[in-house]
Design a protein around this motif. Structure first.
Motif, PDB file in Angstrom:
ATOM      1  N   ARG A  67      45.389  36.983  96.590  1.00 13.63           N
ATOM      2  CA  ARG A  67      44.930  37.912  97.623  1.00 13.63           C
ATOM      3  C   ARG A  67      44.307  37.123  98.750  1.00 13.63           C
ATOM      4  O   ARG A  67      43.607  36.130  98.509  1.00 13.63           O
ATOM      5  CB  ARG A  67      43.877  38.870  97.060  1.00 13.63           C
ATOM      6  CG  ARG A  67      44.390  39.678  95.887  1.00 13.63           C
ATOM      7  CD  ARG A  67      43.276  40.420  95.199  1.00 13.63           C
ATOM      8  NE  ARG A  67      42.979  41.710  95.822  1.00 13.63           N
ATOM      9  CZ  ARG A  67      43.626  42.827  95.562  1.00 13.63           C
ATOM     10  NH1 ARG A  67      44.643  42.834  94.719  1.00 13.63           N
ATOM     11  NH2 ARG A  67      43.278  43.952  96.129  1.00 13.63           N
ATOM     12  N   GLU A  68      44.579  37.548  99.968  1.00 13.07           N
ATOM     13  CA  GLU A  68      43.903  36.929 101.101  1.00 13.07           C
ATOM     14  C   GLU A  68      43.617  37.982 102.150  1.00 13.07           C
ATOM     15  O   GLU A  68      44.302  39.000 102.230  1.00 13.07           O
ATOM     16  CB  GLU A  68      44.691  35.739 101.680  1.00 13.07           C
ATOM     17  CG  GLU A  68      46.136  35.984 101.992  1.00 13.07           C
ATOM     18  CD  GLU A  68      46.879  34.693 102.336  1.00 13.07           C
ATOM     19  OE1 GLU A  68      46.460  33.960 103.234  1.00 13.07           O
ATOM     20  OE2 GLU A  68      47.923  34.430 101.693  1.00 13.07           O
ATOM     21  N   CYS A  69      42.559  37.773 102.910  1.00 11.23           N
ATOM     22  CA  CYS A  69      42.249  38.713 103.979  1.00 11.23           C
ATOM     23  C   CYS A  69      41.569  37.953 105.102  1.00 11.23           C
ATOM     24  O   CYS A  69      41.095  36.831 104.917  1.00 11.23           O
ATOM     25  CB  CYS A  69      41.372  39.852 103.482  1.00 11.23           C
ATOM     26  SG  CYS A  69      39.810  39.328 102.839  1.00 11.23           S
ATOM     27  N   GLY A  70      41.539  38.574 106.278  1.00  8.77           N
ATOM     28  CA  GLY A  70      40.912  37.879 107.393  1.00  8.77           C
ATOM     29  C   GLY A  70      41.162  38.551 108.719  1.00  8.77           C
ATOM     30  O   GLY A  70      41.403  39.762 108.779  1.00  8.77           O
ATOM     31  N   PHE A  71      41.090  37.732 109.742  1.00  8.51           N
ATOM     32  CA  PHE A  71      41.134  38.200 111.122  1.00  8.51           C
ATOM     33  C   PHE A  71      42.097  37.345 111.928  1.00  8.51           C
ATOM     34  O   PHE A  71      42.217  36.149 111.680  1.00  8.51           O
ATOM     35  CB  PHE A  71      39.738  38.091 111.750  1.00  8.51           C
ATOM     36  CG  PHE A  71      38.683  38.820 110.966  1.00  8.51           C
ATOM     37  CD1 PHE A  71      38.530  40.191 111.087  1.00  8.51           C
ATOM     38  CD2 PHE A  71      37.871  38.128 110.077  1.00  8.51           C
ATOM     39  CE1 PHE A  71      37.570  40.872 110.342  1.00  8.51           C
ATOM     40  CE2 PHE A  71      36.908  38.797 109.324  1.00  8.51           C
ATOM     41  CZ  PHE A  71      36.764  40.177 109.467  1.00  8.51           C
ATOM     42  N   ILE A  72      42.749  37.991 112.884  1.00  2.00           N
ATOM     43  CA  ILE A  72      43.664  37.275 113.774  1.00  2.00           C
ATOM     44  C   ILE A  72      43.155  37.428 115.200  1.00  2.00           C
ATOM     45  O   ILE A  72      42.853  38.542 115.632  1.00  2.00           O
ATOM     46  CB  ILE A  72      45.097  37.852 113.680  1.00  2.00           C
ATOM     47  CG1 ILE A  72      45.580  37.859 112.231  1.00  2.00           C
ATOM     48  CG2 ILE A  72      46.050  37.071 114.582  1.00  2.00           C
ATOM     49  CD1 ILE A  72      46.919  38.578 112.032  1.00  2.00           C
TER      50      ILE A  72
END
Ligand code: HEM
Length: 162
Positions: A67-72
């Motif tokens: 799983r990965e999450c974040g911001f662009i």
């Protein structure tokens, strides 16, 4: 709905929810090849930032895996794009690169990990995300570790889902 910040217009094709129709392929010289499914979610709240979550599962058992999450973020007036990423394996990462047409090509700019992260440690990640002419999204990830130079780890195609 909140209006899209104009800075994000060049990346608006990413927004929404995507799912793999056919399992993706995981490979690496040191591991047994595997198949996985993945759901991607890209959203915004009016800021010049895309929020994302990628959730991958074992293709046969459906067990949650990576799983990965974040911001662009996009550098205004340029085609420069930055991903700020947290991964469940204990890795945090900044990837930067360029948007060319509907293709985003990113590489690790900096990397941090928890003190007890599993070995071998990743040293470099290269990621290509592209919207294909058929409207599907494709992701290819290569990585270098302590033991291995840059080699493909993942390849998968997604279609839009709700
Ligand atoms: C193995 C990194 C994404 C599934 C590995 C290994 C590393 C790694 C370093 C160990 C390689 C070795 O032993 O030489 C990453 C990174 C990712 C990523 C940096 C994202 C950028 C994924 C995704 C899946 C996945 C999306 C999908 C399910 C696996 C599996 C293995 C593996 C099943 C082999 C078993 C294991 O070591 O846990 N990955 N991976 N990885 N990865 Fe990934």
């Amino acid at each position: 709905a909140v209006e899209l910040n104009p800075v994000l217009l060049p990346l608006s094709w990413l927004l929404g929810t995507w799912g793999s129709d056919e399992p993706g392929e995981g490979t690496y010289p040191s591991i047994k090849p595997f198949r996985y499914t993945e759901k991607l979610h890209f959203s915004h709240v009016g800021q010049p930032v895309i929020n994302f979550m990628f959730n991958a599962f074992h293709a046969e058992s459906n067990k949650p895996l990576h799983r990965e999450c974040g911001f662009i973020r996009v550098q205004q007036g340029t085609n420069r794009v930055a991903f700020v990423i947290a991964q469940n394996s204990g890795l945090v990462e900044i990837e930067e690169g360029e948007l060319t047409g509907n293709q985003l090509k990113l590489q690790t700019q900096s990397l941090g990990r928890i003190s007890f992260a599993k070995e071998p440690h990743v040293q470099q990640i290269c990621r290509v995300l592209q919207l294909r002419p058929d409207g599907n999204l494709e992701q290819t990830v290569s990585m270098a570790t302590d033991n291995q130079s840059l080699t493909q780890h993942l390849h998968i195609t997604y279609s839009r889902s709700c």
